[in-house]
Scaffold this motif. Structure first.
Motif, PDB file in Angstrom:
ATOM      1  N   LEU A 201       0.825  -1.209   0.000  1.00 12.69           N
ATOM      2  CA  LEU A 201       0.000   0.000   0.000  1.00 12.69           C
ATOM      3  C   LEU A 201       0.859   1.259   0.000  1.00 12.69           C
ATOM      4  N   ARG A 202       1.902   1.264   0.815  1.00 16.64           N
ATOM      5  CA  ARG A 202       2.803   2.429   0.846  1.00 16.64           C
ATOM      6  C   ARG A 202       3.470   2.638  -0.515  1.00 16.64           C
ATOM      7  N   LEU A 203       3.945   1.555  -1.117  1.00 18.13           N
ATOM      8  CA  LEU A 203       4.586   1.666  -2.433  1.00 18.13           C
ATOM      9  C   LEU A 203       3.604   2.212  -3.461  1.00 18.13           C
ATOM     10  N   TYR A 204       2.412   1.652  -3.523  1.00 21.41           N
ATOM     11  CA  TYR A 204       1.432   2.090  -4.514  1.00 21.41           C
ATOM     12  C   TYR A 204       1.089   3.567  -4.322  1.00 21.41           C
ATOM     13  N   GLN A 205       0.919   3.989  -3.088  1.00 22.90           N
ATOM     14  CA  GLN A 205       0.612   5.403  -2.824  1.00 22.90           C
ATOM     15  C   GLN A 205       1.778   6.302  -3.223  1.00 22.90           C
ATOM     16  N   ARG A 206       3.010   5.862  -2.954  1.00 24.46           N
ATOM     17  CA  ARG A 206       4.190   6.666  -3.315  1.00 24.46           C
ATOM     18  C   ARG A 206       4.310   6.891  -4.811  1.00 24.46           C
ATOM     19  N   VAL A 207       3.910   5.898  -5.605  1.00 22.45           N
ATOM     20  CA  VAL A 207       4.043   6.069  -7.061  1.00 22.45           C
ATOM     21  C   VAL A 207       2.808   6.720  -7.682  1.00 22.45           C
ATOM     22  N   GLY A 208       1.797   7.030  -6.865  1.00 22.75           N
ATOM     23  CA  GLY A 208       0.668   7.791  -7.366  1.00 22.75           C
ATOM     24  C   GLY A 208      -0.669   7.087  -7.457  1.00 22.75           C
ATOM     25  N   PHE A 209      -0.757   5.831  -7.055  1.00 29.69           N
ATOM     26  CA  PHE A 209      -2.052   5.152  -7.046  1.00 29.69           C
ATOM     27  C   PHE A 209      -2.945   5.781  -5.983  1.00 29.69           C
ATOM     28  N   VAL A 210      -4.243   5.886  -6.283  1.00 24.36           N
ATOM     29  CA  VAL A 210      -5.219   6.383  -5.326  1.00 24.36           C
ATOM     30  C   VAL A 210      -6.287   5.316  -5.100  1.00 24.36           C
ATOM     31  N   ARG A 211      -6.808   5.292  -3.887  1.00 29.41           N
ATOM     32  CA  ARG A 211      -7.841   4.316  -3.526  1.00 29.41           C
ATOM     33  C   ARG A 211      -9.177   4.751  -4.111  1.00 29.41           C
ATOM     34  N   LEU A 212      -9.832   3.816  -4.795  1.00 26.22           N
ATOM     35  CA  LEU A 212     -11.136   4.078  -5.396  1.00 26.22           C
ATOM     36  C   LEU A 212     -12.265   3.424  -4.621  1.00 26.22           C
ATOM     37  N   ALA A 213     -12.001   2.243  -4.063  1.00 23.78           N
ATOM     38  CA  ALA A 213     -13.060   1.495  -3.401  1.00 23.78           C
ATOM     39  C   ALA A 213     -12.453   0.465  -2.448  1.00 23.78           C
ATOM     40  N   LEU A 214     -13.317  -0.085  -1.617  1.00 30.20           N
ATOM     41  CA  LEU A 214     -12.933  -1.144  -0.688  1.00 30.20           C
ATOM     42  C   LEU A 214     -13.890  -2.309  -0.883  1.00 30.20           C
ATOM     43  N   ARG A 215     -13.348  -3.502  -1.039  1.00 24.96           N
ATOM     44  CA  ARG A 215     -14.167  -4.712  -1.143  1.00 24.96           C
ATOM     45  C   ARG A 215     -14.016  -5.476   0.165  1.00 24.96           C
ATOM     46  N   PRO A 216     -14.999  -5.401   1.039  1.00 28.57           N
ATOM     47  CA  PRO A 216     -14.890  -6.030   2.361  1.00 28.57           C
ATOM     48  C   PRO A 216     -14.732  -7.549   2.266  1.00 28.57           C
ATOM     49  N   ALA A 217     -13.844  -8.077   3.110  1.00 29.76           N
ATOM     50  CA  ALA A 217     -13.620  -9.525   3.249  1.00 29.76           C
ATOM     51  C   ALA A 217     -13.443 -10.205   1.891  1.00 29.76           C
ATOM     52  N   TYR A 218     -12.723  -9.600   1.006  1.00 24.72           N
ATOM     53  CA  TYR A 218     -12.552 -10.087  -0.366  1.00 24.72           C
ATOM     54  C   TYR A 218     -11.629 -11.297  -0.446  1.00 24.72           C
ATOM     55  N   TYR A 219     -10.571 -11.287   0.344  1.00 29.77           N
ATOM     56  CA  TYR A 219      -9.573 -12.358   0.270  1.00 29.77           C
ATOM     57  C   TYR A 219      -9.912 -13.510   1.217  1.00 29.77           C
ATOM     58  N   SER A 220      -9.348 -14.683   0.931  1.00 31.79           N
ATOM     59  CA  SER A 220      -9.660 -15.888   1.707  1.00 31.79           C
ATOM     60  C   SER A 220      -9.278 -15.765   3.175  1.00 31.79           C
ATOM     61  N   ASP A 221      -8.331 -14.883   3.493  1.00 30.79           N
ATOM     62  CA  ASP A 221      -7.961 -14.689   4.896  1.00 30.79           C
ATOM     63  C   ASP A 221      -8.875 -13.692   5.605  1.00 30.79           C
ATOM     64  N   GLY A 222      -9.901 -13.211   4.895  1.00 31.69           N
ATOM     65  CA  GLY A 222     -10.857 -12.281   5.472  1.00 31.69           C
ATOM     66  C   GLY A 222     -10.482 -10.819   5.311  1.00 31.69           C
ATOM     67  N   SER A 223      -9.318 -10.542   4.728  1.00 31.52           N
ATOM     68  CA  SER A 223      -8.899  -9.147   4.575  1.00 31.52           C
ATOM     69  C   SER A 223      -9.673  -8.481   3.441  1.00 31.52           C
ATOM     70  N   ASP A 224      -9.771  -7.168   3.566  1.00 32.33           N
ATOM     71  CA  ASP A 224     -10.430  -6.361   2.547  1.00 32.33           C
ATOM     72  C   ASP A 224      -9.494  -6.157   1.361  1.00 32.33           C
ATOM     73  N   ALA A 225     -10.079  -5.918   0.202  1.00 35.93           N
ATOM     74  CA  ALA A 225      -9.304  -5.546  -0.979  1.00 35.93           C
ATOM     75  C   ALA A 225      -9.476  -4.053  -1.211  1.00 35.93           C
ATOM     76  N   GLU A 226      -8.371  -3.355  -1.342  1.00 34.63           N
ATOM     77  CA  GLU A 226      -8.409  -1.954  -1.722  1.00 34.63           C
ATOM     78  C   GLU A 226      -8.237  -1.905  -3.235  1.00 34.63           C
ATOM     79  N   VAL A 227      -9.185  -1.280  -3.897  1.00 36.22           N
ATOM     80  CA  VAL A 227      -9.122  -1.086  -5.341  1.00 36.22           C
ATOM     81  C   VAL A 227      -8.462   0.262  -5.561  1.00 36.22           C
TER      82      VAL A 227
END
Length: 145
Positions: free
Chosen positions: A109-135
């Motif tokens: 997340l830090r790397l993506y933000q440093r190169v200019g990516f911005v968060r558009l959305a959040l997909r709750p519990a998207y991954y098999s470990d229960g973590s959210d996906a940041e789009v």
């Protein structure tokens, strides 16, 4: 940092790396071979022997970073792979590069933000470990105001 476009001979190494980094959902050699053979896809590899990879897919003016990873984090591989992915996305006609990342993957997340990516959305519990996906998205052709 040397990043090169992968060819079909890289598929076994890419499959091994992907399995090591993403054991819950590994992509096999056949997947990598078919992706490398598609006009809409572009795979990259860094290191000799290979220690990092990225794969993008472009369509209709957009590109998606399907996967990215390195066995040597925090050494510049991620940034170099992202740069290659962004340039290739432009070459394939994309104006934006999208990705999904686990909200638990703070380093990415830090790397993506440093190169200019911005968060558009959040997909709750998207991954098999229960973590959210940041789009997230990176504008490849920023509009001037």
């Amino acid at each position: 940092m040397t990043v090169r476009q992968a060819d079909k001979s890289d598929a076994p190494a890419l499959a091994r790396l992907h399995t090591a980094l993403f054991p819950q959902r590994p992509w096999d050699t056949q997947f990598w071979e078919s992706s490398i053979g598609r006009a809409s896809d572009c795979a990259f590899v860094t290191g000799e022997p290979a220690r990092g990879f990225a794969l993008i897919r472009a369509a209709a003016g957009e590109a998606e970073l399907l996967t990215i990873g390195t066995t040597a984090p925090r050494n510049g591989d991620g940034r170099a792979l992202l740069a290659a992915a962004a340039l290739s996305s432009l070459d394939l006609g994309a104006e934006r590069l999208f990705l999904e990342v686990s909200s638990r993957n703070r380093g990415a997340l830090r790397l993506y933000q440093r190169v200019g990516f911005v968060r558009l959305a959040l997909r709750p519990a998207y991954y098999s470990d229960g973590s959210d996906a940041e789009v997230m998205a990176l504008d490849l052709c920023p509009q001037e105001d």
